[in-house]
Design an enzyme around this catalytic site. Sequence first.
Site, PDB file in Angstrom:
ATOM      1  N   THR A   1      25.286  45.874 -64.792  1.00 28.83           N
ATOM      2  CA  THR A   1      25.597  45.236 -63.508  1.00 28.83           C
ATOM      3  C   THR A   1      26.668  46.007 -62.751  1.00 28.83           C
ATOM      4  OG1 THR A   1      24.954  43.087 -64.310  1.00 28.83           O
ATOM      5  CG2 THR A   1      26.514  43.086 -62.506  1.00 28.83           C
TER       6      THR A   1
ATOM      7  N   SER B   1      21.339  46.369 -69.898  1.00 36.41           N
ATOM      8  CA  SER B   1      21.655  46.459 -71.334  1.00 36.41           C
ATOM      9  C   SER B   1      20.869  45.480 -72.197  1.00 36.41           C
ATOM     10  CB  SER B   1      23.155  46.324 -71.581  1.00 36.41           C
ATOM     11  OG  SER B   1      23.573  44.981 -71.580  1.00 36.41           O
TER      12      SER B   1
ATOM     13  N   THR C   1      26.937  43.925 -69.544  1.00 40.91           N
ATOM     14  CA  THR C   1      27.697  42.986 -70.388  1.00 40.91           C
ATOM     15  C   THR C   1      26.837  42.352 -71.484  1.00 40.91           C
ATOM     16  OG1 THR C   1      27.218  41.143 -68.893  1.00 40.91           O
ATOM     17  CG2 THR C   1      29.267  42.357 -68.504  1.00 40.91           C
ATOM     18  N   ASP C   2      25.505  42.339 -71.292  1.00 45.77           N
ATOM     19  CA  ASP C   2      24.680  41.507 -72.173  1.00 45.77           C
ATOM     20  C   ASP C   2      24.665  41.958 -73.634  1.00 45.77           C
ATOM     21  OD1 ASP C   2      24.148  39.741 -70.172  1.00 45.77           O
ATOM     22  OD2 ASP C   2      22.177  40.535 -69.667  1.00 45.77           O
TER      23      ASP C   2
HETATM   24  C1  SIN Z   1      23.274  44.169 -68.268  1.00 43.98           C
HETATM   25  O1  SIN Z   1      23.716  43.734 -69.342  1.00 43.98           O
HETATM   26  O2  SIN Z   1      22.943  45.345 -68.103  1.00 43.98           O
HETATM   27  C2  SIN Z   1      23.086  43.239 -67.103  1.00 43.98           C
HETATM   28  C3  SIN Z   1      24.063  42.136 -67.076  1.00 43.98           C
HETATM   29  C4  SIN Z   1      25.484  42.596 -66.889  1.00 43.98           C
HETATM   30  O3  SIN Z   1      25.841  43.757 -66.937  1.00 43.98           O
HETATM   31  O4  SIN Z   1      26.311  41.671 -66.665  1.00 43.98           O
END
Ligand code: SIN
Length: 320
Positions: A16, A62, A95-96
């Site tokens: 993100t 991710s 973050t995932d």
């Molecule tokens: C991801 O994990 O690539 C998408 C969600 C995020 O980064 O918060």
Amino acid sequence: MQASGKKIAVLATGGTIAGRAASAHDNVGYSAAQMGVRELVATLPALAALPLVCEQVAQIDSKDMSFAVWRALALRCAHWLAQDDVGGLVITHGTDTLEETAYFLQGVLAPAKPVVLACAMRPATALLPDGPQNLLDAIAVAGTEGARGVVAVCAGSVHGAQDVAKQHTYRLDAFTSGDAGPIGYVEEGRLRLLREWPSADPAAARQKLTELAARERWPRVEIILNHAGAGAAIVQALVAQGVDGIVVAATGNGSVHHDLEQALQQARASGVRVLRSTRCPQGAVLGRQDDTLPHAGTLSPVKARIALMLELLDQRRSGT
Ligand code: SIN
């Protein structure tokens, strides 16, 4: 904390933090992994004066993290960590699955320099994006004299690879270190350290990484869940498929439905490694005298899975 003054390598993987939405008011309906690393860095004029080297290692959401990307990322980290004029690394990441990548990299690098994961909960196009501040903070940590190990920076907190976990679906302060608490805070570009950095043992980790990099097939470890009505069927199907290990996200302090427990014991007897973690987001599994299956202590199910994969790999290497 003193700045080391050495180069910092920024390795981008997507997420993100590099996401774009059609509207600046849309914080959830965006596409992750759209902006390249140079574009990301260029949005922060404060970085222009710093000795950064940038590399795009992957460009993914991710949730789609794979062993292939982990392999490439770990090898690029090892490359940059070996350069004397590089003081630390920053990895931009979604973050995932950030906590999984952090734990994996700590396991296969155990670096004596800092490797700092940076992320964002809002896309780069948001009215008030959080990525730029998180990136600045991550670069500050990566440039701090004496910093070491794999850590993640989000919303001003620095979390160690062992403890970091995503705890919220959309809030900016989405990560926790649970009972352990964060390693420190970044305050106006300076790190306030609260406790020890992750331990460093790059020589031992290098052997693990060499082994992993050479292997076509990594050990297969699956995660299953204990729940009301849990039974033997999934375990039996996994064993029939030749799984190497099973982590059960157990209930409470590592308890498992008796039907599932029996199936896991049978799996173990047939040579499959089994570990009990817990689906509780806080706490650790504490051993009991009547335990019939080993437990993963403080490790969450996703981290217990990586720990077991790396352990299985070690066993194969030593032929035990
Ligand atoms: C991801 O994990 O690539 C998408 C969600 C995020 O980064 O918060």
